[in-house]
Design a protein around this motif. Structure first.
Motif, PDB file in Angstrom:
ATOM      1  N   PRO A   6       1.010  -1.237  -0.033  1.00  0.00           N
ATOM      2  CA  PRO A   6       0.103  -0.190   0.145  1.00  0.00           C
ATOM      3  C   PRO A   6       0.919   1.209  -0.188  1.00  0.00           C
ATOM      4  O   PRO A   6       1.895   1.455   0.608  1.00  0.00           O
ATOM      5  CB  PRO A   6      -0.924  -0.101   1.270  1.00  0.00           C
ATOM      6  N   PRO A   9       1.099   6.122   3.782  1.00  0.00           N
ATOM      7  CA  PRO A   9       0.213   7.240   4.212  1.00  0.00           C
ATOM      8  C   PRO A   9       1.107   8.687   4.238  1.00  0.00           C
ATOM      9  O   PRO A   9       2.182   8.586   4.461  1.00  0.00           O
ATOM     10  CB  PRO A   9      -0.572   6.908   5.514  1.00  0.00           C
ATOM     11  N   ARG A  98       4.365  -3.253   7.826  1.00  0.00           N
ATOM     12  CA  ARG A  98       4.980  -2.111   7.102  1.00  0.00           C
ATOM     13  C   ARG A  98       6.448  -2.368   6.929  1.00  0.00           C
ATOM     14  O   ARG A  98       7.217  -2.558   7.576  1.00  0.00           O
ATOM     15  CB  ARG A  98       4.971  -0.781   8.121  1.00  0.00           C
ATOM     16  N   ALA A 435      -6.278  -3.511   4.938  1.00  0.00           N
ATOM     17  CA  ALA A 435      -5.870  -2.802   3.916  1.00  0.00           C
ATOM     18  C   ALA A 435      -6.554  -3.339   2.578  1.00  0.00           C
ATOM     19  O   ALA A 435      -6.397  -2.342   1.709  1.00  0.00           O
ATOM     20  CB  ALA A 435      -4.020  -3.370   3.537  1.00  0.00           C
ATOM     21  N   GLY A 469      -2.225   3.140   7.253  1.00  0.00           N
ATOM     22  CA  GLY A 469      -2.832   2.826   6.126  1.00  0.00           C
ATOM     23  C   GLY A 469      -3.824   1.762   6.189  1.00  0.00           C
ATOM     24  O   GLY A 469      -4.343   1.211   5.111  1.00  0.00           O
ATOM     25  N   THR A 474      -7.628   8.026   3.232  1.00  0.00           N
ATOM     26  CA  THR A 474      -6.623   9.003   3.391  1.00  0.00           C
ATOM     27  C   THR A 474      -6.606   9.897   4.556  1.00  0.00           C
ATOM     28  O   THR A 474      -7.632  10.818   4.689  1.00  0.00           O
ATOM     29  CB  THR A 474      -6.669   9.974   2.149  1.00  0.00           C
TER      30      THR A 474
END
Lengths: 500, 428
Positions: A6, A9, A98, A435, A469, A474
């Motif tokens: 992803p 962010p 992440r 996600a 994320g 957003t």
């Protein structure tokens, strides 16, 4: 399907010092609790939704609340994002790591800390397996109601994160209805208790917003769950219908008669075929749909309503009705349903397990439209679902080796979700947004809805370090609430108005 | 504060909403010790949003009101400029009987919701002792009656909510399906928030089938220990009671413990008889089965006439200590405290008789609070005259870690502290 990373962010990672964080983790944690070796951390690159993969920078395996605090504090100090993970059975990539962050794996925290039968509750560490709570309580005549299909392997901490339910939600509610308190390490490393030992204590219901927040508000280190008295009587019935229409009509009749079954599950022809091939559950031959109805409660009540349910099934076209005479027969009835997801692997090389919800009364129309979608696209869809509460689990089948097949399956899968939202339903009933469904949140909620939800996030995690994320498309930066102002109002500043 | 400023604000409100929707506040619009300047009436989310947006632009503080039955709950707000009256937002918007779901506006009387859904043989499993209670008020004060023992409280039944934030932003969370885990659950967060985070304008609840038959199984016992044991036996029975309540009229009076059973016609009576028999055997007492609820069922203790209400709670297994502690405080303060409530959950309400001095009521609260705290429990003042509220903290202490998060939550939702400021725990 390709691996997906992803997009990072907007906020987190700003000023992050990963090396400094790992160095601090080495100081704070025992050697065996920290993994940074590239090959070893790869083990944790995905959860149950393997189509998303990201190798974490480091993995921490805490064994105590203090070690969780140390891990989070190190991340907080160095601005490094972190993700908590339980058994990794989630199906929405909620525990996807992440690449620039730390994965906190709580599976070593699996002690049942207290079994307080006098108050009908248990205090457990988050890594405790769901079914183990019931196993511990059973000798005293109690059980833990939330029972996701993965209950033999999923952790209670994961249940709390996802508010995952299972077949018995219709009558008994969701995880959120069975958790009295949680101990949480917040993003700044503080240990806080939400909820409490005593009912209805004053204050904001932070526990209510925490449960189902998919790990975006903190890391749970202990959970106080409610135990329910085991029912005096349980009756289970399996009915074979010519099609899902008749089975759906039977469910409507049962609900309209004021019966609240403990579970009402439906499978369509394709999922029955899959289950038969996999586990030989012996479901009625030629059935276009089967219904499993389970009733529980005080004996006279169950016997009376069981007769009613039998009549409703019979009156709506069931050509075969079986009842379980004992626990073995009951297990056999459930066997096909519980193994349905895995069984589909026998008839299709690849498949997507979708998780959408519709108002139960929209079931006939939605099933028809799913069939149309399937016919138009040539993508097979098997339907297995919680018919009582409208939680669908369409299994979208495809062969990944065939060019374009995965994309077509994705399209059908997304169109089914659109259908759910169009009918006033939800994009997830128990698997979470993670996600995987972030892009659909905007279809269900307005920008304002999502912004206001972010107020909760900003209260708990202003730095946006906690499972970033996930869930929200957003996220805005904390302190930048659209439409919400701080400080002196422009009218006041201009001398046009006074605050009073 | 200048009159010109007030006039500007008033004109803005009247201009945006229409003159008939904004009125001068009267003495009956008082919120605790504060008297608002104006009452703004809203017939739905849109008008409430406009009112809050204008209030924000003019720095006005706002308290929402439905039927007004619990407007005096909590601490007195530090200031109230506008009373936002939602009693005109009184529509049951949708009753999806087949889905066991109801959607209604916040100003809808709970009674009206019940009447509507009962036509399809369903119930919203919430009870409120006040006949004028509205849905919004029930949510804001987290009010629920005996059946919350089985069905859960407001938080457990609410599945969707629409709120207007302090700046007029309208937001929804949840939806109209029971099983739904998309996004944060604002419905639970707003439940019991006393109008301090935003204004609830609409809510969606799950429903239950209306029971075909009800029975009450009651036993009267001489002392707290025996009563607590009866409550325990009701709890652990497999009869699945909807409620396990207790009534102790005052002082050392005998205590009645009563369970409610709901179910299908014909068999509920059978279940009740069996429960009464087995419990009677264990307690060595006669348990009565009745087809009607005791006259005290679901009503607040000491009413009519009570001058203050308090709530105390402990773990269910410590009910005996809670009851004995309350008895000792009655002896110390000389104030009788009729008690009633959910023995099954360990939550009891007390009604302070009229005529008790403010000081003695405050002493009673402090005494009970100290004893409940020793059991990890709490004591709150449900309602009381302002003169009592000046002497005692209505809410009592909240653990500091959670309170810090609550403060941050309030700061996010209402950064200017304009929504019922000071009404809630910790001065929120």
């Amino acid at each position: 399907m390709e691996s997906t990373e992803p997009a990072p962010p907007t906020r987190e990672g700003t000023g992050a010092d990963l090396d400094g964080c790992v160095e601090l983790l080495r100081k704070l944690l025992p050697e065996e609790s920290l993994i940074t070796d590239r090959q070893r951390v790869r083990t944790y690159e995905c959860d149950g939704l393997a189509s998303y993969r990201t190798v974490p920078a480091a993995v921490v395996l805490p064994e105590s609340t203090e070690q969780v605090r140390s891990a989070v504090a190190a991340c907080s100090e160095h601005g490094v994002p972190f993700v908590a993970r339980g058994s990794g059975t989630g199906l929405s990539a909620g525990a996807l790591p992440r690449a620039d962050g730390v994965l906190i794996v709580i599976s070593k925290m699996r002690r049942i800390l207290e079994l307080d039968i006098a108050n009908e509750r248990a205090v457990v560490e988050p890594g405790v397996i769901n079914l183990d709570v019931t196993k511990a309580a059973e000798p005293y005549g109690y059980y833990f109601a939330p029972d996701p299909s993965s209950q033999q392997v999923c952790s209670v901490g994961g249940n709390v994160a996802e508010n995952s339910g299972g077949a018995h939600c219709l009558k008994y509610g969701f995880t959120t209805n069975h958790v009295l308190a949680v101990q949480v390490v917040t993003a700044d490393g503080e240990l806080v208790e939400l909820g409490g030992a005593v009912h209805e204590a004053p204050g904001y219901d932070l526990l209510g917003s925490f449960i189902g927040s998919e790990g975006t508000l903190g890391v749970v280190t202990s959970i106080t769950v409610r135990l329910l008295r085991s029912p005096e009587s349980v009756r289970t019935l399996l009915a074979g219908f010519p099609s899902t229409d008749e089975a759906g009509a039977a469910v409507s009749a049962i609900i309209a008669a004021g019966v609240t079954p403990a579970a009402v599950e439906m499978m369509d022809a394709l999922s029955i075929t899959a289950a038969e091939q996999a586990v030989r559950c012996g479901y009625p031959e030629g059935a276009g749909a089967v219904l499993i109805v389970e009733l529980d409660g005080p004996h006279p009540e169950v016997e009376r309503t069981f007769t009613e349910v039998w009549q409703h099934c019979d009156g709506h076209g069931a050509f075969e009705i079986r009842t379980a005479a004992d626990e073995t027969e009951r297990a056999l009835i459930w066997k096909g349903r519980k193994s349905a997801f895995a069984a589909v692997g026998r008839i299709s090389r690849d498949y997507i397990v979708q998780d959408g919800v519709i108002p139960r009364t929209a079931l006939p129309e939605v099933l028809r439209r799913i069939a149309e979608l399937s016919a138009e696209s040539g993508v097979r869809v098997a339907n297995v679902f919680h018919a009582g509460d409208g939680n669908l689990h369409p299994l979208v089948l495809f062969d990944g080796s065939e060019p374009g097949a995965a994309e077509r399956a994705e399209e059908v899968s997304g169109a089914i979700l659109e259908l759910c939202v169009e009918q006033g339903g939800s994009i997830t009933g128990e698997h979470g947004v993670g996600a995987d469904k972030v892009r659909y949140m905007g279809r269900m909620f307005t920008a304002e809805d999502l912004d206001v939800m972010q107020c909760v996030r900003c209260a708990f995690d202003p730095g946006g370090l906690c499972n970033p994320g996930k869930v929200f498309p957003t996220p805005r930066l904390c302190g930048e609430t659209p439409g919400r102002r701080r400080g002196v109002h422009p009218l006041t500043e201009a001398g046009l108005a006074e605050q009073f | 504060m200048s009159t010109a400023t007030e006039e500007t604000a008033l004109n803005a409100l009247r201009g945006a909403l229409g003159d008939e929707w904004v009125t001068e506040a009267s003495a009956t619009d008082r919120v605790g010790a504060s008297r608002p300047k104006w009452v703004v009436h809203a017939d739905g989310t849109e008008r409430a949003s406009t009112a809050l947006r204008i209030a924000a632009e003019h720095g006005m503080s706002v308290v929402p009101r439905g039927g007004g039955s619990k407007l005096d709950r909590g601490e007195s707000p530090e200031r109230v400029d506008l009373l936002l009256d939602l009693s005109a937002a009184d529509e049951v918007v949708e009753h999806a009987a087949g889905d066991l779901v109801v959607r209604a506006e916040a100003g809808t009387p709970l009674r009206e919701v019940q009447r509507t859904v009962a036509e399809a043989g369903q119930q919203l499993s919430l009870e409120d002792p006040h006949p004028t209670a509205t849905l919004g008020g029930v949510i804001a004060t987290r009010s629920a009656g005996p059946c919350r023992y089985l069905h859960g409280g407001v938080r457990d039944l609410i599945i969707g909510i629409t709120v207007v934030c302090a700046d007029g932003t309208v937001a929804s969370s949840g939806g109209k399906v029971v099983k739904n885990v998309a996004g944060y659950d604002l419905g639970k967060l707003f439940t019991g928030s006393y109008g301090t985070l935003g204004v609830v304008t609409e809510a969606i609840f799950r429903l239950h089938p209306l029971a075909e038959e009800r029975r009450w199984v009651a036993v009267t016992l001489p002392d707290p220990r025996a009563a607590a044991e009866a409550a325990r036996l009701f709890r652990v029975s497999r009869a699945m009671p909807t409620a396990v309540e207790l009534d102790r009229p005052a002082g050392r009076a005998p205590i009645t413990v009563c369970a409610e059973l709901e179910g299908r016609s014909g068999v509920t009576g059978e279940r009740a008889a069996e429960l009464a028999r087995s419990l009677g055997e264990e307690l060595g007492r006669t348990c009565e089965v009745s087809g009607t609820a005791p006259e005290w069922w679901g009503r607040l203790p000491g009413e009519p006439g009570a001058s203050a209400g308090i709530r105390m709670a402990s773990r269910p297994s410590e009910l005996v200590e809670l009851l004995e502690g309350a008895g000792r405080v009655e002896d110390e303060t000389g104030v009788a405290l009729p008690l009633r409530g959910s023995a099954g959950l360990g939550v009891l309400d007390g009604g302070v008789p009229a005529g008790s001095s403010d000081e003695s009521v405050a002493a009673l609260v402090e005494g009970v609070r100290a004893r409940a705290a020793a059991l990890d429990g709490y004591t709150t003042v449900s309602w009381a005259p302002e003169s009592v509220k000046r002497l005692v903290d209505v809410w009592g202490p909240v653990p500091s870690g959670a309170l810090t998060l609550m403060r941050r939550t309030k700061d996010q939702f209402d950064p200017e502290r304009r929504l019922a400021p000071g009404r809630f725990v910790g001065g929120l």
